[in-house]
Design an enzyme around this catalytic site. Structure first.
Site, PDB file in Angstrom:
ATOM      1  NE  ARG A  92      -3.380   2.312   2.650  1.00  0.00           N
ATOM      2  CZ  ARG A  92      -4.380   2.318   3.522  1.00  0.00           C
ATOM      3  NH1 ARG A  92      -4.373   1.471   4.516  1.00  0.00           N
ATOM      4  NH2 ARG A  92      -5.350   3.161   3.402  1.00  0.00           N
ATOM      5  CG  HIS A 180      -9.452   6.715   3.590  1.00  0.00           C
ATOM      6  ND1 HIS A 180     -10.033   7.744   4.299  1.00  0.00           N
ATOM      7  CD2 HIS A 180      -8.584   6.115   4.439  1.00  0.00           C
ATOM      8  CE1 HIS A 180      -9.536   7.775   5.526  1.00  0.00           C
ATOM      9  NE2 HIS A 180      -8.651   6.811   5.639  1.00  0.00           N
ATOM     10  CG  HIS A 207     -12.538   4.741   5.166  1.00  0.00           C
ATOM     11  ND1 HIS A 207     -12.188   3.505   4.690  1.00  0.00           N
ATOM     12  CD2 HIS A 207     -11.697   4.983   6.198  1.00  0.00           C
ATOM     13  CE1 HIS A 207     -11.193   3.016   5.400  1.00  0.00           C
ATOM     14  NE2 HIS A 207     -10.860   3.907   6.329  1.00  0.00           N
ATOM     15  N   GLY A 209     -12.724   5.442  10.100  1.00  0.00           N
ATOM     16  CA  GLY A 209     -11.827   4.641  10.935  1.00  0.00           C
ATOM     17  C   GLY A 209     -11.026   5.604  11.795  1.00  0.00           C
ATOM     18  NE  ARG A 240      -4.987  11.543  10.719  1.00  0.00           N
ATOM     19  CZ  ARG A 240      -5.120  10.647   9.742  1.00  0.00           C
ATOM     20  NH1 ARG A 240      -5.167  11.027   8.487  1.00  0.00           N
ATOM     21  NH2 ARG A 240      -5.213   9.359  10.018  1.00  0.00           N
ATOM     22  NE  ARG A 283     -13.741   0.376  20.474  1.00  0.00           N
ATOM     23  CZ  ARG A 283     -12.830  -0.433  19.987  1.00  0.00           C
ATOM     24  NH1 ARG A 283     -13.045  -1.720  19.933  1.00  0.00           N
ATOM     25  NH2 ARG A 283     -11.674   0.038  19.540  1.00  0.00           N
TER      26      ARG A 283
HETATM   27  P1  ADP Z   1      -7.646   2.087  11.007  1.00  0.00           P
HETATM   28  O1  ADP Z   1      -7.919   3.352  10.292  1.00  0.00           O
HETATM   29  O2  ADP Z   1      -6.610   2.198  12.073  1.00  0.00           O
HETATM   30  O3  ADP Z   1      -7.519   0.855  10.119  1.00  0.00           O
HETATM   31  P2  ADP Z   1     -10.262   1.070  11.793  1.00  0.00           P
HETATM   32  O4  ADP Z   1     -10.970   1.164  10.502  1.00  0.00           O
HETATM   33  O5  ADP Z   1      -9.999  -0.294  12.355  1.00  0.00           O
HETATM   34  O6  ADP Z   1      -8.954   1.926  11.856  1.00  0.00           O
HETATM   35  O7  ADP Z   1     -11.099   1.917  12.867  1.00  0.00           O
HETATM   36  C1  ADP Z   1     -10.587   2.137  14.138  1.00  0.00           C
HETATM   37  C2  ADP Z   1     -11.617   2.886  14.956  1.00  0.00           C
HETATM   38  O8  ADP Z   1     -12.846   2.166  14.955  1.00  0.00           O
HETATM   39  C3  ADP Z   1     -11.239   3.002  16.427  1.00  0.00           C
HETATM   40  O9  ADP Z   1     -10.558   4.187  16.651  1.00  0.00           O
HETATM   41  C4  ADP Z   1     -12.571   2.999  17.141  1.00  0.00           C
HETATM   42  O10 ADP Z   1     -12.941   4.338  17.459  1.00  0.00           O
HETATM   43  C5  ADP Z   1     -13.566   2.472  16.145  1.00  0.00           C
HETATM   44  N1  ADP Z   1     -14.257   1.272  16.594  1.00  0.00           N
HETATM   45  C6  ADP Z   1     -13.832   0.004  16.579  1.00  0.00           C
HETATM   46  N2  ADP Z   1     -14.768  -0.822  17.083  1.00  0.00           N
HETATM   47  C7  ADP Z   1     -15.824  -0.062  17.444  1.00  0.00           C
HETATM   48  C8  ADP Z   1     -17.104  -0.304  18.027  1.00  0.00           C
HETATM   49  N3  ADP Z   1     -17.504  -1.535  18.350  1.00  0.00           N
HETATM   50  N4  ADP Z   1     -17.922   0.765  18.230  1.00  0.00           N
HETATM   51  C9  ADP Z   1     -17.534   1.985  17.904  1.00  0.00           C
HETATM   52  N5  ADP Z   1     -16.343   2.288  17.349  1.00  0.00           N
HETATM   53  C10 ADP Z   1     -15.496   1.281  17.127  1.00  0.00           C
END
Ligand code: ADP
Length: 397
Positions: A92, A180, A207, A209, A240, A283
């Site tokens: 990536r 992304h 998206h 995350g 951010r 969470r």
């Molecule tokens: P990355 O961008 O690091 O790949 P992800 O797509 O795995 O991240 O998303 C990470 C975020 O997802 C965490 O910071 C958290 O806030 C959120 N997250 C993960 N599980 C849950 C959940 N069950 N409920 C709410 N938010 C969640």
């Protein structure tokens, strides 16, 4: 003949990797791994496709940089893949600039092209280059492929990608690229399978995350996205700020802040963490009794709704919405919060379906169809790797 593809997703302190087994008719996920804590407390875990832990160990103090971390990953894979080893590696790559318009087999020229983009992404691009160089040295004959996060956004209208700055700065590459892209390419493809009637229409994909952005898909192509020149623009994220008046960093510089301090603040201290003072994790904010937790969540949802309306303007309307990535796939409360703010556009959720993280969470009378689709950037990199090596395309099983 070796028949495994390694996919590497390298960050500054961690490497996520997956191994796919190449069958005649499909790609089968075989191993998933994470090496994190580079420089601090390096730790490596590898699981098989069923989730059983195969390797779980601290790596002592031997992993001072990303290159050394890749060496550790290759060592472990040589043990785990005793039956012939790797056929190819897909990386990536954060930035493909204006030059790269598809995945590329890595040779000297491709590598020079990726290195030329370091000034545009000085924090992230070097992490992509170190593993390529390490593998070139250790396994010179192993084919490597670059899969870019910017490519899916290539070809936007100039109105969308330009900043209103002097043309000579635009010519230096200071314009919107968007990121992304691997996630959005995957979602566009999945949408054709799960909602074929919607896939050709006007869809906003969220998206959400630890990084977060939105993409306007029209007929399956990216028309506009909320991230811009860097991954700082657009939505607020875990740490951010998203959209920020450029006068703010200018003011702070006038107060004596240097680039390093600004960078630390903008990448690591803002967003949900900065707003709440509690955590960057949805969470934790949801559980907290501190009202700043709910304030941060409301702010996040408010900005997602605002930027959705902006993208709907670019598309001349909106027919569908997709939630994806960690928060989008798993937080019913964030989804409900966003939908409430977009009720005026005709978005209405089915509360039970939403609570259950169902694939379709909109109510039958919602004007906008709302889907939850798990993203899979690694599958996209694996398929890019096949494409760049002129191997027949296969579905990921
Ligand atoms: P990355 O961008 O690091 O790949 P992800 O797509 O795995 O991240 O998303 C990470 C975020 O997802 C965490 O910071 C958290 O806030 C959120 N997250 C993960 N599980 C849950 C959940 N069950 N409920 C709410 N938010 C969640």
């Amino acid at each position: 003949m070796s028949d495994a593809l390694l996919v590497l997703n390298t960050g500054s302190s961690s490497i996520k990797f997956q191994v796919f087994r190449l069958h005649d008719d499909r790609l089968e996920r075989q191993l998933k791994g994470l090496l994190d804590g580079i420089r601090v407390h390096p730790h490596l875990q590898v699981k098989d496709a069923a989730g059983a832990v195969r390797v779980d160990r601290d790596l002592g103090d031997h992993v001072d940089d990303v290159g050394a971390a890749v060496e550790q990953v290759l060592d472990v894979l040589e043990d785990e893949l005793a039956d012939g080893g790797l056929a190819a590696v897909g990386h990536r790559i954060v930035h493909g600039g204006q030059h790269f318009t598809g995945p590329a087999r890595i040779d000297k020229e491709t590598l020079a092209g990726i290195e030329a983009l370091v000034p545009l992404a000085p924090l992230h691009q070097p992490n992509s280059i170190a593993p390529i160089r390490t593998i070139m040295k250790r396994r010179p004959g192993l084919p490597q492929v670059a899969s870019f996060d910017t490519v899916f956004h290539h070809g936007h209208d100039e109105l969308v990608d330009r900043f209103a700055i002097p043309a000579e700065l635009d010519e230096q590459g200071i314009r919107r690229y968007g990121f992304h892209g691997l996630s959005y390419a995957f979602i566009a493809e999945r949408l054709r399978a799960v909602a074929p009637d919607l896939a050709g229409k006007r869809v906003v994909v969220a998206h959400l995350g630890s990084g977060a952005s939105l993409c306007a898909l029209q007929g399956g192509r990216s028309i506009e996205t909320t991230m811009g020149f860097t991954a700082l623009d657009g939505l607020p994220m875990g740490t951010r700020p998203g959209r920020l008046d450029p006068g703010v960093p200018l003011y702070l510089m006038q107060q004596g802040w240097d680039a390093g301090r600004l960078e630390q603040m903008l990448y690591h201290e803002c967003g949900l963490l900065g707003l709440s003072g509690i955590s960057n994790d949805v969470r934790d904010l949801k559980k907290s009794a501190d009202p700043r937790g709910q304030f941060a969540l409301d702010y996040f949802a408010h900005r997602i709704a605002q930027e959705t309306a902006m993208l709907a303007t670019t598309m001349g309307g909106i027919d569908g919405f997709v939630f994806t990535a960690g928060i989008g796939e798993r937080s019913a409360s964030v989804r409900a919060n966003v939908a409430r703010r977009l009720a005026w556009l005709g978005m209405k959720l089915d509360p039970d379906a939403n609570q259950a993280d169902a694939a379709l969470v909109s109510a039958p009378d919602s004007r906008i169809a709302v889907h939850v689709i798990p993203t899979d950037e690694e599958a996209m990199i694996a398929r890019d790797t096949l494409a760049a090596l002129d191997l027949p395309q296969r579905a990921v099983a």
